[in-house]
Design an enzyme around this catalytic site. Structure first.
Site, mmCIF file in Angstrom:
data_model
loop_
_atom_site.group_PDB
_atom_site.id
_atom_site.type_symbol
_atom_site.label_atom_id
_atom_site.label_comp_id
_atom_site.label_asym_id
_atom_site.label_seq_id
_atom_site.Cartn_x
_atom_site.Cartn_y
_atom_site.Cartn_z
ATOM 1 C CD GLN A 261 10.209 -62.275 1.778
ATOM 2 O OE1 GLN A 261 10.497 -63.367 2.236
ATOM 3 N NE2 GLN A 261 9.331 -61.487 2.344
ATOM 4 C CE LYS B 80 5.162 -63.627 -2.865
ATOM 5 N NZ LYS B 80 5.535 -62.362 -3.531
ATOM 6 N N GLY C 222 4.297 -58.544 2.353
ATOM 7 C CA GLY C 222 3.024 -57.835 2.426
ATOM 8 C C GLY C 222 2.143 -58.447 1.363
ATOM 9 C CG HIS C 223 1.615 -62.070 1.004
ATOM 10 N ND1 HIS C 223 1.851 -63.357 1.389
ATOM 11 C CD2 HIS C 223 2.796 -61.598 0.530
ATOM 12 C CE1 HIS C 223 3.129 -63.659 1.152
ATOM 13 N NE2 HIS C 223 3.721 -62.596 0.644
ATOM 14 C CG ASP D 65 5.624 -56.586 -3.640
ATOM 15 O OD1 ASP D 65 5.248 -57.153 -2.609
ATOM 16 O OD2 ASP D 65 6.489 -55.693 -3.655
HETATM 17 P P1 GDP Z 1 2.320 -60.454 -3.026
HETATM 18 O O1 GDP Z 1 3.283 -59.871 -2.068
HETATM 19 O O2 GDP Z 1 2.959 -61.294 -4.066
HETATM 20 O O3 GDP Z 1 1.175 -61.149 -2.364
HETATM 21 O O4 GDP Z 1 1.700 -59.213 -3.830
HETATM 22 P P2 GDP Z 1 1.202 -57.821 -3.168
HETATM 23 O O5 GDP Z 1 -0.084 -58.066 -2.489
HETATM 24 O O6 GDP Z 1 2.283 -57.167 -2.417
HETATM 25 O O7 GDP Z 1 1.020 -56.929 -4.489
HETATM 26 C C1 GDP Z 1 0.131 -57.264 -5.489
HETATM 27 C C2 GDP Z 1 -0.915 -56.147 -5.633
HETATM 28 O O8 GDP Z 1 -1.618 -56.309 -6.842
HETATM 29 C C3 GDP Z 1 -1.977 -56.161 -4.563
HETATM 30 O O9 GDP Z 1 -2.376 -54.853 -4.313
HETATM 31 C C4 GDP Z 1 -3.114 -56.968 -5.177
HETATM 32 O O10 GDP Z 1 -4.377 -56.620 -4.657
HETATM 33 C C5 GDP Z 1 -2.999 -56.549 -6.616
HETATM 34 N N1 GDP Z 1 -3.375 -57.583 -7.610
HETATM 35 C C6 GDP Z 1 -3.130 -58.919 -7.564
HETATM 36 N N2 GDP Z 1 -3.522 -59.501 -8.720
HETATM 37 C C7 GDP Z 1 -4.011 -58.517 -9.514
HETATM 38 C C8 GDP Z 1 -4.539 -58.493 -10.851
HETATM 39 O O11 GDP Z 1 -4.607 -59.500 -11.556
HETATM 40 N N3 GDP Z 1 -4.925 -57.259 -11.314
HETATM 41 C C9 GDP Z 1 -4.824 -56.120 -10.569
HETATM 42 N N4 GDP Z 1 -5.195 -54.974 -11.118
HETATM 43 N N5 GDP Z 1 -4.332 -56.128 -9.316
HETATM 44 C C10 GDP Z 1 -3.920 -57.294 -8.793
HETATM 45 P P1 IMO Z 2 6.353 -60.098 -0.674
HETATM 46 O O1 IMO Z 2 6.196 -61.401 0.054
HETATM 47 C C1 IMO Z 2 9.083 -57.193 -2.455
HETATM 48 C C2 IMO Z 2 13.021 -56.792 -0.555
HETATM 49 C C3 IMO Z 2 13.339 -55.492 0.134
HETATM 50 C C4 IMO Z 2 14.843 -55.447 -0.081
HETATM 51 C C5 IMO Z 2 15.248 -56.902 0.063
HETATM 52 C C6 IMO Z 2 15.749 -57.295 1.442
HETATM 53 O O2 IMO Z 2 5.311 -59.092 -0.352
HETATM 54 O O3 IMO Z 2 6.554 -60.324 -2.134
HETATM 55 P P2 IMO Z 2 14.557 -57.691 3.790
HETATM 56 O O4 IMO Z 2 13.741 -56.764 4.631
HETATM 57 O O5 IMO Z 2 13.862 -58.932 3.382
HETATM 58 O O6 IMO Z 2 15.903 -57.970 4.386
HETATM 59 O O7 IMO Z 2 14.849 -56.838 2.438
HETATM 60 O O8 IMO Z 2 14.090 -57.662 -0.243
HETATM 61 N N1 IMO Z 2 11.765 -57.453 -0.093
HETATM 62 C C7 IMO Z 2 10.637 -57.503 -0.796
HETATM 63 N N2 IMO Z 2 10.320 -56.937 -1.994
HETATM 64 N N3 IMO Z 2 8.184 -57.983 -1.815
HETATM 65 C C8 IMO Z 2 8.502 -58.576 -0.644
HETATM 66 O O9 IMO Z 2 7.696 -59.480 -0.043
HETATM 67 C C9 IMO Z 2 9.759 -58.305 -0.061
HETATM 68 N N4 IMO Z 2 10.365 -58.699 1.078
HETATM 69 C C10 IMO Z 2 11.602 -58.180 1.031
HETATM 70 O O10 IMO Z 2 12.673 -54.406 -0.460
HETATM 71 O O11 IMO Z 2 15.112 -55.054 -1.413
HETATM 72 MG MG MG Z 3 3.922 -58.030 -1.335
#
Ligand code: GDP
Ligand code: IMO
Ligand code: MG
Length: 422
Positions: free
Chosen positions: A222, A16, A40-41, A13
């Site tokens: 991840q 990416k 979850g992106h 999270d």
């Molecule tokens: P990922 O799994 O690595 O793609 O990240 P996620 O989407 O799960 O979580 C990142 C969250 O931060 C999302 O809600 C994005 O919209 C938000 N986000 C990403 N970059 C920034 C930033 O530079 N500033 C802020 N405030 N939010 C951001």
């Molecule tokens: P993105 O791509 C954050 C964590 C789960 C758990 C562990 C194993 O959005 O960064 P799994 O279901 O993969 O067997 O769970 O990994 N986990 C993540 N944490 N971001 C993710 O994906 C994750 N995908 C799995 O919470 O601790």
């Molecule tokens: Mg994510």
């Protein structure tokens, strides 16, 4: 630099999806190399929010997007995201799916849930999407692949073999109900029509793109600390998010990768169980969670929040061969007067180390050694270049870059595509 891996440098999270979406604007191909709908992106473009679980983030901009052999695919999620693309005016034909990718079957989800329940207090805190059991069956060679769906006879045979074992497990070990062969066969044979148009030779496609000098992005799901081999085992996912997972998961050689861009938040979050030395104690954790909107995209769970951990990041630089970093969510730190950064770990014997512990119990007992950096206490909304950031914000970025010996190429100061300073 045609081939770039974008890899999560922390516990996931990091943003990416947002960084991949931005770089996709100047890329020809975006490839997911591992993981499945546990990801979850979130991508925000023109006020519209996308939440992708299975698809590479390149789809948002209509860039050709590959789901490689190293991924696990939940056909229901895949089909729903294909429909989402069509609804939002993007031709789903941009997606190419490897026939070698493994399918997440209904028993994988049931087993993931049942085994977490069984572990009780020792649970991993998985996303309960069947990821671990699907990868386990792949390694045990009783997995079912995307290409199997395309041949009804083979599909039936493979489901039969898998169910002979799975139903015994489900009924006798987990006291759960088994699955009916005919029902599962009919359901999955039904996916053939929806999956077939997307199946292609993804290894060849990527190889040819690289030979033609095209710009190819490899998108990790991840992150480093969740890597099966190099993360904080057993609190990890069941694939290899690290950069070397990219050539393996796609089917090209490691010599084809030109650069590795690590993505790290300006602080740290973690979802699920497992040790987390820089986790914030007290009410500031909830404050940071609210400011950063740190709630899981897939499960809605609260993300645990901590201050930036340079020991873990230094390790990420090492195991990924990170050549530059993108630091996201710097704007979220704007309210804090002081910003603790973990620069070393203190071990049980009182010694300090800048290196990530090689053994799990040392990591469990590690406590952070903090360096206090000055906050900037003003919003970053106005800044359009790095030079326009308040001096303390620039100092924060420079401190991290110097400690890690890696340039910070991009800085995120907001959720939308344009809020990245280069
Ligand atoms: P990922 O799994 O690595 O793609 O990240 P996620 O989407 O799960 O979580 C990142 C969250 O931060 C999302 O809600 C994005 O919209 C938000 N986000 C990403 N970059 C920034 C930033 O530079 N500033 C802020 N405030 N939010 C951001
Ligand atoms: P993105 O791509 C954050 C964590 C789960 C758990 C562990 C194993 O959005 O960064 P799994 O279901 O993969 O067997 O769970 O990994 N986990 C993540 N944490 N971001 C993710 O994906 C994750 N995908 C799995 O919470 O601790
Ligand atoms: Mg994510």
């Amino acid at each position: 630099m045609p081939a770039t891996v974008v890899v999560g440098a922390q516990w996931g999270d990091e943003g990416k999806g947002k960084i991949v979406d931005l770089l996709a604007q100047t890329s020809d191909l975006v490839c997911r190399y591992q993981g499945g709908p546990n990801a979850g992106h979130t991508i925000v473009v023109d006020g519209e929010t996308w939440k992708l679980r299975q698809m590479p983030s390149g789809v948002v901009s209509g860039t050709t997007s590959v789901i490689g052999a190293g991924c696990v695919v939940d056909p229901e999620v895949f089909v729903s995201e294909v429909d989402l693309l069509a609804e939002r005016g993007i031709d789903p034909a941009v997606v190419v799916l490897s026939g070698n990718a493994h399918l997440i079957m209904p028993w994988h989800v049931t087993i993931d849930q049942a085994s977490e329940r069984r572990l009780g207090k020792l649970q991993i805190g998985t996303t309960r999407r069947g990821i671990g059991p699907a990868y386990a069956d792949k390694a045990s060679r009783i997995g079912i692949r995307v290409q199997d769906v395309l041949d009804a006879k083979i599909l039936r045979q493979k489901i039969e073999v898998a169910l002979a074992e799975k139903n015994l497990w489900l009924e006798r070990v987990y006291e759960a109900e088994g699955f009916d062969l005919e029902e599962i066969w009919a359901r999955f044979a039904g996916y053939a029509e929806r999956l077939a148009p997307f199946v292609g030779d993804t290894s060849l496609l990527v190889d040819e793109a690289l030979r033609d000098g095209k710009r190819v992005l490899f998108e990790g799901a991840q992150a480093t600390m969740l890597d099966l081999d190099h993360g904080t085992y057993p609190f990890v996912t069941s694939s290899n998010p690290i950069a070397s997972g990219a050539p393996t998961g796609i089917g090209i050689g490691p010599t084809r990768i030109d650069r590795v861009l690590g993505v790290a938040k300006a602080y740290v979050t973690r979802v699920g169980e497992g040790p987390f030395p820089s986790e914030i104690e007290g009410p500031l954790q909830a404050r940071l969670r609210d400011l950063g909107g740190e709630f899981g995209t897939v499960t809605g769970r609260q993300r645990r929040c901590g201050w930036l951990d340079l020991v873990a990041l230094r390790y990420a630089v090492r195991v990924n061969g990170i050549t530059s970093l993108a630091m996201t969510k710097l704007d979220v730190l704007s309210e804090f007067a002081e910003l603790p950064v973990c620069v070393r770990y203190r071990s049980r014997d009182g010694s300090e180390t800048p290196h990530f512990p090689a053994h799990q119990s040392d990591f469990h007992h590690a406590t952070p050694v903090w360096e206090l950096l000055e906050g900037w206490r003003e919003p970053l909304e106005e800044a359009t270049t790095l030079a326009e950031l308040p001096p303390a914000a620039r100092a924060y970025v420079e401190f991290v870059s110097q400690e890690l010996g890696v340039p910070i190429e991009l800085v995120g100061v907001g959720a939308s595509r344009e809020r990245v300073l280069a």
